[in-house]
Design a protein around this motif. Structure first.
Motif, PDB file in Angstrom:
ATOM      1  N   LEU A 234      33.421  42.579  41.085  1.00 29.53           N
ATOM      2  CA  LEU A 234      34.768  43.126  40.963  1.00 29.53           C
ATOM      3  C   LEU A 234      35.196  43.189  39.504  1.00 29.53           C
ATOM      4  O   LEU A 234      34.774  42.360  38.684  1.00 29.53           O
ATOM      5  CB  LEU A 234      35.761  42.250  41.739  1.00 29.53           C
ATOM      6  CG  LEU A 234      35.619  42.240  43.260  1.00 29.53           C
ATOM      7  CD1 LEU A 234      36.419  41.089  43.855  1.00 29.53           C
ATOM      8  CD2 LEU A 234      36.072  43.566  43.828  1.00 29.53           C
ATOM      9  N   ALA A 235      36.047  44.131  39.207  1.00 30.72           N
ATOM     10  CA  ALA A 235      36.568  44.289  37.845  1.00 30.72           C
ATOM     11  C   ALA A 235      37.897  43.550  37.716  1.00 30.72           C
ATOM     12  O   ALA A 235      38.925  44.129  37.319  1.00 30.72           O
ATOM     13  CB  ALA A 235      36.733  45.770  37.520  1.00 30.72           C
ATOM     14  N   THR A 236      37.913  42.293  38.063  1.00 28.67           N
ATOM     15  CA  THR A 236      39.102  41.464  37.929  1.00 28.67           C
ATOM     16  C   THR A 236      38.803  40.300  37.006  1.00 28.67           C
ATOM     17  O   THR A 236      37.650  39.851  36.913  1.00 28.67           O
ATOM     18  CB  THR A 236      39.575  40.953  39.306  1.00 28.67           C
ATOM     19  OG1 THR A 236      40.858  40.336  39.174  1.00 28.67           O
ATOM     20  CG2 THR A 236      38.593  39.953  39.902  1.00 28.67           C
ATOM     21  N   ARG A 237      39.854  39.831  36.324  1.00 35.40           N
ATOM     22  CA  ARG A 237      39.671  38.766  35.340  1.00 35.40           C
ATOM     23  C   ARG A 237      40.045  37.420  35.963  1.00 35.40           C
ATOM     24  O   ARG A 237      41.212  37.112  36.138  1.00 35.40           O
ATOM     25  CB  ARG A 237      40.535  39.044  34.105  1.00 35.40           C
ATOM     26  CG  ARG A 237      40.073  40.261  33.307  1.00 35.40           C
ATOM     27  CD  ARG A 237      41.080  40.657  32.246  1.00 35.40           C
ATOM     28  NE  ARG A 237      42.284  41.239  32.847  1.00 35.40           N
ATOM     29  CZ  ARG A 237      43.330  41.681  32.131  1.00 35.40           C
ATOM     30  NH1 ARG A 237      43.311  41.594  30.798  1.00 35.40           N
ATOM     31  NH2 ARG A 237      44.376  42.205  32.745  1.00 35.40           N
ATOM     32  N   LEU A 238      39.023  36.666  36.290  1.00 32.81           N
ATOM     33  CA  LEU A 238      39.220  35.324  36.832  1.00 32.81           C
ATOM     34  C   LEU A 238      38.073  34.445  36.375  1.00 32.81           C
ATOM     35  O   LEU A 238      36.915  34.718  36.694  1.00 32.81           O
ATOM     36  CB  LEU A 238      39.279  35.341  38.363  1.00 32.81           C
ATOM     37  CG  LEU A 238      39.454  33.952  39.007  1.00 32.81           C
ATOM     38  CD1 LEU A 238      40.828  33.372  38.678  1.00 32.81           C
ATOM     39  CD2 LEU A 238      39.239  34.001  40.508  1.00 32.81           C
ATOM     40  N   ASP A 239      38.404  33.390  35.637  1.00 31.72           N
ATOM     41  CA  ASP A 239      37.368  32.441  35.220  1.00 31.72           C
ATOM     42  C   ASP A 239      37.757  31.012  35.587  1.00 31.72           C
ATOM     43  O   ASP A 239      37.203  30.057  35.053  1.00 31.72           O
ATOM     44  CB  ASP A 239      37.103  32.551  33.720  1.00 31.72           C
ATOM     45  CG  ASP A 239      38.319  32.227  32.864  1.00 31.72           C
ATOM     46  OD1 ASP A 239      39.419  32.011  33.438  1.00 31.72           O
ATOM     47  OD2 ASP A 239      38.179  32.183  31.625  1.00 31.72           O
ATOM     48  N   ARG A 240      38.696  30.882  36.533  1.00 34.68           N
ATOM     49  CA  ARG A 240      39.168  29.568  36.941  1.00 34.68           C
ATOM     50  C   ARG A 240      39.207  29.471  38.456  1.00 34.68           C
ATOM     51  O   ARG A 240      38.967  30.449  39.153  1.00 34.68           O
ATOM     52  CB  ARG A 240      40.572  29.312  36.370  1.00 34.68           C
ATOM     53  CG  ARG A 240      40.678  29.598  34.884  1.00 34.68           C
ATOM     54  CD  ARG A 240      42.091  29.469  34.366  1.00 34.68           C
ATOM     55  NE  ARG A 240      42.202  30.076  33.041  1.00 34.68           N
ATOM     56  CZ  ARG A 240      41.841  29.493  31.902  1.00 34.68           C
ATOM     57  NH1 ARG A 240      41.354  28.269  31.940  1.00 34.68           N
ATOM     58  NH2 ARG A 240      41.957  30.113  30.749  1.00 34.68           N
ATOM     59  N   VAL A 241      39.547  28.294  38.951  1.00 37.78           N
ATOM     60  CA  VAL A 241      39.751  28.097  40.381  1.00 37.78           C
ATOM     61  C   VAL A 241      41.217  28.367  40.703  1.00 37.78           C
ATOM     62  O   VAL A 241      42.117  27.972  39.950  1.00 37.78           O
ATOM     63  CB  VAL A 241      39.382  26.662  40.810  1.00 37.78           C
ATOM     64  CG1 VAL A 241      39.630  26.450  42.298  1.00 37.78           C
ATOM     65  CG2 VAL A 241      37.922  26.363  40.468  1.00 37.78           C
ATOM     66  N   LEU A 242      41.456  29.027  41.822  1.00 39.55           N
ATOM     67  CA  LEU A 242      42.806  29.225  42.341  1.00 39.55           C
ATOM     68  C   LEU A 242      42.886  28.576  43.715  1.00 39.55           C
ATOM     69  O   LEU A 242      42.043  28.848  44.578  1.00 39.55           O
ATOM     70  CB  LEU A 242      43.139  30.704  42.468  1.00 39.55           C
ATOM     71  CG  LEU A 242      43.034  31.574  41.203  1.00 39.55           C
ATOM     72  CD1 LEU A 242      43.330  33.030  41.542  1.00 39.55           C
ATOM     73  CD2 LEU A 242      43.991  31.067  40.126  1.00 39.55           C
ATOM     74  N   THR A 243      43.890  27.723  43.937  1.00 36.48           N
ATOM     75  CA  THR A 243      44.122  27.149  45.258  1.00 36.48           C
ATOM     76  C   THR A 243      45.564  27.475  45.630  1.00 36.48           C
ATOM     77  O   THR A 243      46.505  26.903  45.086  1.00 36.48           O
ATOM     78  CB  THR A 243      43.862  25.633  45.277  1.00 36.48           C
ATOM     79  OG1 THR A 243      44.560  24.991  44.204  1.00 36.48           O
ATOM     80  CG2 THR A 243      42.383  25.339  45.131  1.00 36.48           C
ATOM     81  N   THR A 244      45.719  28.411  46.551  1.00 34.67           N
ATOM     82  CA  THR A 244      47.032  28.936  46.895  1.00 34.67           C
ATOM     83  C   THR A 244      47.266  28.834  48.403  1.00 34.67           C
ATOM     84  O   THR A 244      46.320  28.564  49.158  1.00 34.67           O
ATOM     85  CB  THR A 244      47.163  30.406  46.453  1.00 34.67           C
ATOM     86  OG1 THR A 244      46.547  31.262  47.427  1.00 34.67           O
ATOM     87  CG2 THR A 244      46.525  30.647  45.084  1.00 34.67           C
ATOM     88  N   PRO A 245      48.493  29.056  48.871  1.00 36.32           N
ATOM     89  CA  PRO A 245      48.758  28.921  50.307  1.00 36.32           C
ATOM     90  C   PRO A 245      47.933  29.859  51.186  1.00 36.32           C
ATOM     91  O   PRO A 245      47.656  29.532  52.349  1.00 36.32           O
ATOM     92  CB  PRO A 245      50.255  29.239  50.417  1.00 36.32           C
ATOM     93  CG  PRO A 245      50.813  28.951  49.068  1.00 36.32           C
ATOM     94  CD  PRO A 245      49.731  29.321  48.110  1.00 36.32           C
ATOM     95  N   THR A 246      47.552  31.007  50.658  1.00 39.64           N
ATOM     96  CA  THR A 246      46.836  31.982  51.494  1.00 39.64           C
ATOM     97  C   THR A 246      45.348  32.062  51.201  1.00 39.64           C
ATOM     98  O   THR A 246      44.567  32.454  52.076  1.00 39.64           O
ATOM     99  CB  THR A 246      47.431  33.387  51.305  1.00 39.64           C
ATOM    100  OG1 THR A 246      47.316  33.771  49.918  1.00 39.64           O
ATOM    101  CG2 THR A 246      48.885  33.422  51.715  1.00 39.64           C
ATOM    102  N   LEU A 247      44.954  31.705  49.978  1.00 35.10           N
ATOM    103  CA  LEU A 247      43.557  31.925  49.597  1.00 35.10           C
ATOM    104  C   LEU A 247      43.148  30.984  48.478  1.00 35.10           C
ATOM    105  O   LEU A 247      43.909  30.768  47.521  1.00 35.10           O
ATOM    106  CB  LEU A 247      43.386  33.381  49.118  1.00 35.10           C
ATOM    107  CG  LEU A 247      41.955  33.922  49.089  1.00 35.10           C
ATOM    108  CD1 LEU A 247      41.412  34.103  50.501  1.00 35.10           C
ATOM    109  CD2 LEU A 247      41.910  35.266  48.357  1.00 35.10           C
ATOM    110  N   ASN A 248      41.951  30.431  48.594  1.00 37.27           N
ATOM    111  CA  ASN A 248      41.301  29.719  47.502  1.00 37.27           C
ATOM    112  C   ASN A 248      40.203  30.629  46.957  1.00 37.27           C
ATOM    113  O   ASN A 248      39.470  31.251  47.729  1.00 37.27           O
ATOM    114  CB  ASN A 248      40.689  28.404  47.972  1.00 37.27           C
ATOM    115  CG  ASN A 248      41.722  27.440  48.506  1.00 37.27           C
ATOM    116  OD1 ASN A 248      42.894  27.502  48.141  1.00 37.27           O
ATOM    117  ND2 ASN A 248      41.308  26.535  49.376  1.00 37.27           N
TER     118      ASN A 248
END
Length: 386
Positions: A234-248
């Motif tokens: 994917l062409a998205t910028r993410l280099d960290r962990v995300l822990t959210t109510p709907t999606l990790n």
């Protein structure tokens, strides 16, 4: 000292590496393939969230530090790029309490604004109602295959050998020797056997008189099972962990992401793995598009049902059984704890140096315990529980 290790996931590879470095003659027995168990289906988030009681939290903090120390020697499998977490509704109070507890324990965490979070993750979409986000700068994620390659490669460099596919079907333990019986009918004797068979540990441990109740890894919708989606690049910028109510979410390398919706795990069943275009896959992709810009056209290359290796009380097991020639390691936190548990086990096996970190996690705590009397583990349904 001749040592057999049963299982070549991260825990088994960690033990093999540390034992070989300590001078033991190590043979690893793997029934299927490296990473064929839980290692190959792990969210692989390195953290010490919701790790209670305190000795378990401290063990996981030490496990986090072990990854950093190991990576200083070379290689890249651990990305200590931090974790962003927020919650809404009733989950908000749980998060506030969890952050307060971690602060009391000296764990690195701070509250930041949505704007600060977007500077860390430029493509992040934060709901309007979220004003405060928990930021854990020392957490990160692991690429499990790369970690396994580093551990097992170094074990081989120090003389460890692999028998694969080779299934261990029986295990007899004495005070100074342990005997393995293989599916082929052959029998082999070792000074020590390290049992690192993940979710298959209970049956083998029982063969040598060690009580090791494990939560059922086949139970649909239980604490041991969960969906993991693996995206195409994917062409998205993410280099960290995300822990959210709907999606990790975490990166998987090459622009790919691993996604996890804990509430969806109520439908997870190892006997029926849904396809990459079904309802669960579509829901994961929809949530991903709502969370990150640059995910237009996102699709899953695979959707897996992970099966966690989980002792029935939820806590790690590490130590010798009563016979003294079988050392058992079983843990839900195998990715976080693997390198640490391998090193501590080798010190106990080869040097006889007992670890204070493992004092609360010996297998003898289950002696005389009836598995049916243990309370069922609560399934993870919000960030931090898994």
């Amino acid at each position: 000292m001749r040592v057999a290790v049963v299982g070549l996931g991260v825990v088994g590879a960690s033990a093999a590496r540390a034992l070989a470095r300590a001078g033991a003659e190590v043979t690893v027995f793997e029934r299927a393939a490296p990473a064929a168990g839980t290692t190959g289906t792990s969210f692989a988030w390195i953290n010490s969230h919701q790790k209670n009681p305190l000795p378990y939290h401290e063990l996981n903090v030490a496990g986090m530090a072990e990854h950093g120390a190991l990576q200083e020697d070379g290689g890249q499998w651990f990305f200590r790029t931090g974790n962003l977490e927020w919650a809404v509704g009733a989950g908000r109070s749980r998060l506030v309490e969890a952050v307060a507890e971690l602060r009391r324990r000296g764990y690195p965490v701070e509250w930041i604004t949505a704007g600060q979070a977007r500077r860390l993750v430029p493509d992040l979409r934060v709901p309007d109602e979220v004003t405060d986000i928990a930021w854990y700068p020392e957490e990160g994620y692991v690429l499990p295959a790369a970690l396994l390659a580093r551990l097992w490669g170094e074990a081989r460099d120090h003389g460890a050998s692999l028998r694969c596919p080779e299934e261990v079907v029986d295990l007899a333990a004495g005070p100074k020797r342990a005997e393995l019986r293989l599916a082929s009918g052959a029998r082999e004797t070792y000074d020590v056997v390290v049992l690192a068979a993940g979710r298959w540990s209970e049956q083998l441990a029982a063969r040598c008189g060690v009580t090791l109740p494990m939560a059922d890894p086949e139970a649909a919708g239980s604490a041991t099972v969960g969906f993991l989606g693996y995206t195409a690049p994917l062409a998205t910028r993410l280099d960290r962990v995300l822990t959210t109510p709907t999606l990790n979410v975490r990166p998987e390398g090459g622009g790919r992401l691993v996604v996890q919706g804990l509430d969806l795990d109520a439908d997870a069943d190892p006997a029926t793995v849904p396809g990459t275009t079904g309802r669960h896959a579509r829901e994961l992709i929809s949530r991903l598009r709502g969370l990150l810009a640059g995910t237009e056209g996102a699709r899953l290359d695979s959707l897996r049902v992970g099966q966690r290796a989980m002792p029935a009380d939820g806590l790690t097991v590490a130590g010798f059984g009563a016979a003294g020639s079988v050392y058992t390691i079983a843990t839900h936190s195998g990715i976080t704890l693997g390198p640490l548990l391998g090193r501590l086990a080798a010190e106990e096996i080869v040097r006889g140096k007992e670890s204070a970190l493992l004092a609360a996690f010996r297998p003898d705590r289950f002696t005389g315990v009836d598995k049916s009397d243990l309370a069922p583990l609560t399934p993870a349904r919000f960030a931090g529980q898994q």
